[in-house]
Structure formats: structure tokens, C-alpha cells
Design a protein around this motif. Structure first.
Motif, PDB file in Angstrom:
ATOM      1  N   SER A 284       0.817  -1.214   0.000  1.00  0.00           N
ATOM      2  CA  SER A 284       0.000   0.000   0.000  1.00  0.00           C
ATOM      3  C   SER A 284       0.847   1.258   0.000  1.00  0.00           C
ATOM      4  N   ASN A 285       2.109   1.145  -0.391  1.00  0.00           N
ATOM      5  CA  ASN A 285       2.999   2.303  -0.346  1.00  0.00           C
ATOM      6  C   ASN A 285       3.386   2.782  -1.730  1.00  0.00           C
ATOM      7  N   ASN A 286       2.527   2.527  -2.711  1.00  0.00           N
ATOM      8  CA  ASN A 286       2.832   2.901  -4.079  1.00  0.00           C
ATOM      9  C   ASN A 286       2.646   4.399  -4.261  1.00  0.00           C
ATOM     10  N   PRO A 287       3.665   5.124  -4.711  1.00  0.00           N
ATOM     11  CA  PRO A 287       3.541   6.583  -4.826  1.00  0.00           C
ATOM     12  C   PRO A 287       2.536   7.029  -5.863  1.00  0.00           C
ATOM     13  N   GLN A 288       2.130   6.111  -6.771  1.00  0.00           N
ATOM     14  CA  GLN A 288       1.146   6.468  -7.788  1.00  0.00           C
ATOM     15  C   GLN A 288      -0.261   6.557  -7.212  1.00  0.00           C
ATOM     16  N   ILE A 289      -0.460   6.007  -6.014  1.00  0.00           N
ATOM     17  CA  ILE A 289      -1.805   5.943  -5.448  1.00  0.00           C
ATOM     18  C   ILE A 289      -2.065   7.158  -4.576  1.00  0.00           C
ATOM     19  N   ASP A 290      -3.224   7.772  -4.733  1.00  0.00           N
ATOM     20  CA  ASP A 290      -3.585   8.920  -3.906  1.00  0.00           C
ATOM     21  C   ASP A 290      -3.784   8.499  -2.462  1.00  0.00           C
ATOM     22  N   ASP A 291      -3.570   9.442  -1.548  1.00  0.00           N
ATOM     23  CA  ASP A 291      -3.741   9.147  -0.130  1.00  0.00           C
ATOM     24  C   ASP A 291      -5.132   8.620   0.162  1.00  0.00           C
ATOM     25  N   GLU A 292      -6.151   9.156  -0.523  1.00  0.00           N
ATOM     26  CA  GLU A 292      -7.516   8.731  -0.231  1.00  0.00           C
ATOM     27  C   GLU A 292      -7.720   7.259  -0.582  1.00  0.00           C
ATOM     28  N   GLN A 293      -6.955   6.737  -1.541  1.00  0.00           N
ATOM     29  CA  GLN A 293      -7.080   5.327  -1.869  1.00  0.00           C
ATOM     30  C   GLN A 293      -6.433   4.463  -0.797  1.00  0.00           C
ATOM     31  N   LEU A 294      -5.377   4.978  -0.171  1.00  0.00           N
ATOM     32  CA  LEU A 294      -4.681   4.189   0.830  1.00  0.00           C
ATOM     33  C   LEU A 294      -5.510   4.005   2.084  1.00  0.00           C
ATOM     34  N   VAL A 295      -6.359   4.968   2.415  1.00  0.00           N
ATOM     35  CA  VAL A 295      -7.111   4.898   3.668  1.00  0.00           C
ATOM     36  C   VAL A 295      -8.546   4.446   3.454  1.00  0.00           C
ATOM     37  N   TRP A 296      -8.920   4.226   2.201  1.00  0.00           N
ATOM     38  CA  TRP A 296     -10.311   3.863   1.928  1.00  0.00           C
ATOM     39  C   TRP A 296     -10.626   2.486   2.488  1.00  0.00           C
ATOM     40  N   SER A 346     -13.111   6.814  -4.966  1.00  0.00           N
ATOM     41  CA  SER A 346     -13.283   8.255  -4.829  1.00  0.00           C
ATOM     42  C   SER A 346     -14.143   8.569  -3.613  1.00  0.00           C
ATOM     43  N   HIS A 347     -13.811   9.632  -2.924  1.00  0.00           N
ATOM     44  CA  HIS A 347     -14.596  10.037  -1.760  1.00  0.00           C
ATOM     45  C   HIS A 347     -15.790  10.879  -2.202  1.00  0.00           C
ATOM     46  N   ILE A 348     -16.801  10.220  -2.697  1.00  0.00           N
ATOM     47  CA  ILE A 348     -18.018  10.925  -3.082  1.00  0.00           C
ATOM     48  C   ILE A 348     -18.872  11.161  -1.831  1.00  0.00           C
ATOM     49  N   PRO A 349     -19.659  12.244  -1.812  1.00  0.00           N
ATOM     50  CA  PRO A 349     -20.549  12.497  -0.665  1.00  0.00           C
ATOM     51  C   PRO A 349     -21.715  11.517  -0.679  1.00  0.00           C
ATOM     52  N   TYR A 350     -21.610  10.456   0.101  1.00  0.00           N
ATOM     53  CA  TYR A 350     -22.557   9.344   0.026  1.00  0.00           C
ATOM     54  C   TYR A 350     -23.179   9.077   1.388  1.00  0.00           C
ATOM     55  N   ASP A 351     -24.502   8.965   1.405  1.00  0.00           N
ATOM     56  CA  ASP A 351     -25.247   8.651   2.624  1.00  0.00           C
ATOM     57  C   ASP A 351     -25.738   7.206   2.548  1.00  0.00           C
ATOM     58  N   SER A 352     -25.187   6.352   3.408  1.00  0.00           N
ATOM     59  CA  SER A 352     -25.646   4.960   3.458  1.00  0.00           C
ATOM     60  C   SER A 352     -26.952   4.919   4.254  1.00  0.00           C
ATOM     61  N   ASN A 353     -28.056   5.177   3.569  1.00  0.00           N
ATOM     62  CA  ASN A 353     -29.315   5.415   4.264  1.00  0.00           C
ATOM     63  C   ASN A 353     -30.177   4.163   4.453  1.00  0.00           C
ATOM     64  N   ILE A 354     -29.729   3.014   3.969  1.00  0.00           N
ATOM     65  CA  ILE A 354     -30.509   1.786   4.168  1.00  0.00           C
ATOM     66  C   ILE A 354     -29.951   1.038   5.363  1.00  0.00           C
TER      67      ILE A 354
END
Length: 455
Positions: A284-296, A346-354
Motif C-alpha cells: 500500500s505504499n505505491n507513490p502512484q496511489i492517492d492518499d484517499e485510496q490508501l485509507v479507503w 473516490s470520496h463521493i458524498p454518500y449517505d448509506s441510508n438503508i
């Protein structure tokens, strides 16, 4: 369960679907094995919201083989993961990112051997899918996603009427455990009320969520399931496990500072173990990957990172490849200057409403052939949670837990219920993405399901 969209079906605006055919795919220096199409289909009456699809025709008989819609989860992760790393016809030869195009090789276990595969990047804001109104139009939830996925199907079949009579299945994994049953329920309601019916025959969910208040993707239940799984697989000690139960109570319901401390202490000595497959290296330390992908974390609260195993997502090659201008041009998608970079998650604004899908599953199971499967070394959505809720539906057992075989070896275990052959399957030695981690077993499971053979 979810009200269907009120606006009428509008014919797909891009009537020139042949223009979506992929003529040349960078990294593949030959004719494609079968015809493939990539482009957009709108999901709203104003034609401002577009889902990206990648359609691959079957290597058998496209006109009669089933059509399978595949979705990955997140919420926010691209279904092109399915194409590039799981059951697509072509996979990367080399998993090292570079500045030139990586080369493809044939996937010997591709599902397109017997099915037309439709990979859909949903919801809006995931991968190449976009809104013409920009980022302010990305907010969504489980309900809206189900509605727009139904509208996608209606417009897809209007654009590709040659597939309308084929047997149709919906499949996917992880948070698609929410996407799939809610879409199936939308199709069920649509078919009961309207004439342009979708020929849906069944669905499969792999390592899937069941709601935001129950199962592995909920807060308390999820923590309890993963804690039990970690203890039973030797990742945390009995002393630490007993201390968590003592401080947090049965089911970890007693939230307190002492509980938090015990939980953190239990996981502090596990090391960098991949939550998606506890028996493979954590990369998980690939520099090509965005930080948000590493913590998702698929289906997990963001603050849960301090109370569990490591998130290991190595999407460097796909991220580099799918953001090159010539690849985007070949796939007929919008340029980066218009919709931004493609990301695996991607960190989309998502509501897990179910809160729970347990109330609609009995209805769906009785009407459609249903398989719930799980890799048995997945620490994110452990099999013990999905085994518990499937058996908890209370259906009479037709065939109790038994091994199923591939190449004369145990490939996992299967339980079949006496209601429309509803089935729960484990896949031995597989993590979260079963077709990626155990491709031979995954294809065998898929083939037997499609051909209505015994697992």
C-alpha cells in the motif's frame, strides 16, 4: 422498498452506439478477442448525469449467452477493478506502474467465456461517471443509487436492444451488497407495473454488505464480527480478545473510553496485515496511489482505521493507465480537464441510508436465483457475518454445509436452502475480491451458477 423513478423512459440520446466500440486498446497489440464497447448512458430526464459502462461481448454466443452486470463497491470504488483485476478478458502483464502503457495478457479465467459482461461505474462521481453540473451534483445515497441504476438499465437496453431477451444477472462484491439487492428490488417493482420488462433471472453477491445497521458494514456488528474473525484466525491474542469483551460487552455494545482502549490494544500488535486478505503481503505504499485510496475502507467507518487491520490497495498500474489521454480517448470518456482524474476509489458524498436489507431478501430470494458467497480469509467482510444472516432468514435447509470441489480439491463450503435453491458459499483461501484472489474457483462457481449446475 425504494420508489421507482417517476420520469418516463427516454430513448438513449446517443443512437450511434457503434461509435462506442473500442477499436484499439493501448497495451493490447492485436484485435480484441471479442467486441467491446465503452461510453456513457444518462440516468436522468435532464441528461446531465452519466454513468460510464464497459461492455464486453461473450466469447461464446453473444446473442444467446447471458448478460451479467458487474458492480464493485465502496461506496465510491470503480467497477473497472472487476475488468482489470478480476474477471475481465484482459489483465495487466506487469503490476509495476510506469510512464508507458503496461501490456495486457489474456485472462484464462475470464467470465466472458460464457457471458456478456457489463461493467458499470456507479454511482455518479465514481471512475469516469460524471454530472455536467460538476462536483456539487455528486451527493447521493443508497436510494438514489438504486433508482439511477434502474434507469441505466432501461436506457442501456434501449441502446442495445439485441440484449433485451438474453437472460440477465446482476453481480458484484463488497458495498455492491447494497447496490445489487436494491437494484433487483427496483427491477422487480418495475416488472410488476410496466410493460418493458427486464429479463432478470438472478443475482450473486460476494463478500457483501447487508445494511448500515446490521452485519459487517455496520458500526457495532461490524466491529464485533471483525474482532471475532481476527481472534479466530490468530491475529489477536486470547488475553486481548477477552479484555475487549470484558470492557465492551457482548456484541461490543458498551461504548466507553475503556472499550476504545481495549480495542486499540487488541489490534496494536497485529502488524501490517491486509484486511482484504489476511494471508497475502500488504502492498500500500505505491507513490502512484492517492492518499484517499490508501485509507479507503470498503463498507467501514473512516475512523475505524485505528481499530482494525491495514488497508492495502495497490491500484498504481490502473490509476496510471486509465489517466493517460490516449486510453481515455480509446474508451470514449471525458478528458481529465473536464471530469478530473480516474481513481480506483473516490470520496463521493454518500449517505448509506438503508439500515438493513433483511426485510426484502425473502421476497427477492423467492423470485430470483440468489447466491451469497464469501472468501473465507477476508477480514473486511468476514464470512461468519454473512453465514449468520443467511441462515438467520429461517429458510429450511435443503443441503447442509458440505465441501464443493474444483479439480478434485476442496474449493470451499456450500449450504443450500429449500427456497429457490438459495445458496451460501465460501471460497477457500480467498480474500475480499474472490475472482482476483481465487480466479479458478471463482470461475467454476460462476459457470455452475450460470449453467444451473450443482456447486
Amino acid at each position: 422498498m425504494v420508489p421507482i423513478l417517476l420520469f418516463a423512459l427516454v430513448s438513449y440520446v446517443n443512437s450511434l452506439v457503434p461509435e462506442d466500440e473500442i477499436r484499439n486498446l493501448p497495451g493490447w497489440n492485436a484485435s480484441l478477442p471479442t467486441r467491446q464497447y465503452s461510453g456513457y448512458i444518462h440516468v436522468d430526464s435532464g441528461k446531465t448525469r452519466f454513468l460510464h459502462y464497459w461492455l464486453v461481448e461473450s466469447e461464446g454466443s453473444p446473442s444467446s449467452d447471458p448478460l451479467v452486470m458487474w458492480m464493485n463497491g465502496g461506496p465510491g470504488c470503480s467497477s473497472l477493478e472487476g475488468y482489470l483485476y478480476e474477471m475481465g478478458p484482459l489483465h495487466f502483464m506487469d503490476d509495476t506502474p510506469n510512464q508507458t502503457h503496461p501490456q495486457f495478457v489474456r485472462n484464462p479465467n475470464t467470465w466472458v467465456q460464457i457471458a456478456n459482461m457489463l461493467f458499470v461505474e456507479a454511482p455518479i462521481g465514481v471512475g469516469y461517471s460524471y454530472s455536467t453540473r460538476g462536483s456539487e451534483d455528486l451527493k447521493t445515497n443508497d436510494t438514489r443509487t438504486a433508482q439511477e441504476n434502474l434507469q441505466f438499465l432501461l436506457n442501456f437496453f434501449a441502446a442495445y436492444p439485441e440484449f433485451k431477451e438474453n437472460d440477465f444477472y446482476v453481480m458484484g462484491e463488497s458495498y455492491a451488497g447494497i447496490y445489487i439487492p436494491t437494484l433487483v428490488d427496483q427491477v422487480r417493482i418495475h416488472n410488476e407495473n410496466l410493460s418493458n420488462k427486464i429479463n432478470l433471472k438472478g443475482f450473486m453477491v460476494g463478500n457483501g454488505c447487508i445494511g448500515n445497521a446490521v452485519g459487517a458494514c455496520s458500526m457495532h456488528d461490524g466491529l464485533a464480527i471483525r474482532l471475532k474473525f481476527s481472534y479466530e484466525h490468530g491475529l489477536i491474542s486470547q488475553v486481548a480478545y477477552d479484555e475487549v469483551i470484558k470492557k465492551c460487552g457482548d456484541g461490543l455494545k458498551n461504548a466507553s473510553l475503556a472499550c476504545e482502549v481495549a480495542m486499540s490494544e487488541a489490534y496494536s500488535k497485529t502488524g501490517n496485515v491486509d484486511i482484504y486478505d489476511i494471508y497475502i503481503p500488504c502492498i500500500s505504499n505505491n507513490p502512484q496511489i492517492d492518499d484517499e485510496q490508501l485509507v479507503w475502507r470498503i463498507g467501514m467507518p473512516e475512523d475505524d482505521r485505528v481499530r482494525g487491520l491495514a488497508t492495502c490497495i495497490d491500484a498504481g498500474v490502473s490509476t496510471s493507465y486509465l489517466n493517460t489521454p490516449e486510453v481515455r480517448q480509446a474508451l470514449h470518456v471525458q478528458p481529465e480537464s473536464v471530469i478530473g482524474r480516474w481513481r480506483m476509489c473516490s470520496h463521493i458524498p454518500y449517505d448509506s441510508n438503508i439500515k438493513s436489507l433483511l426485510d426484502i431478501y425473502p421476497t427477492l430470494i423467492k423470485q430470483y436465483r440468489t447466491v451469497i458467497y464469501n472468501g473465507d480469509v477476508d477480514g473486511c467482510v468476514p464470512y461468519i457475518g454473512n453465514e449468520e444472516w443467511t441462515s438467520g432468514l429461517g429458510f429450511p435447509v435443503k443441503e447442509a454445509w458440505r465441501p464443493w470441489m474444483v479439480n478434485d480439491q476442496v474449493a470451499g463450503y456450500v449450504t443450500t436452502y429449500d427456497v429457490n435453491n438459495f445458496t451460501f458459499i465460501t471460497v477457500k483461501g480467498s480474500g475480499h475480491m474472490v475472482p482476483q484472489f481465487q480466479p479458478v474457483s471463482a470461475y467454476a462457481m460462476f459457470e455452475r451458477y450460470i449453467k444451473k449446475e450443482k456447486f
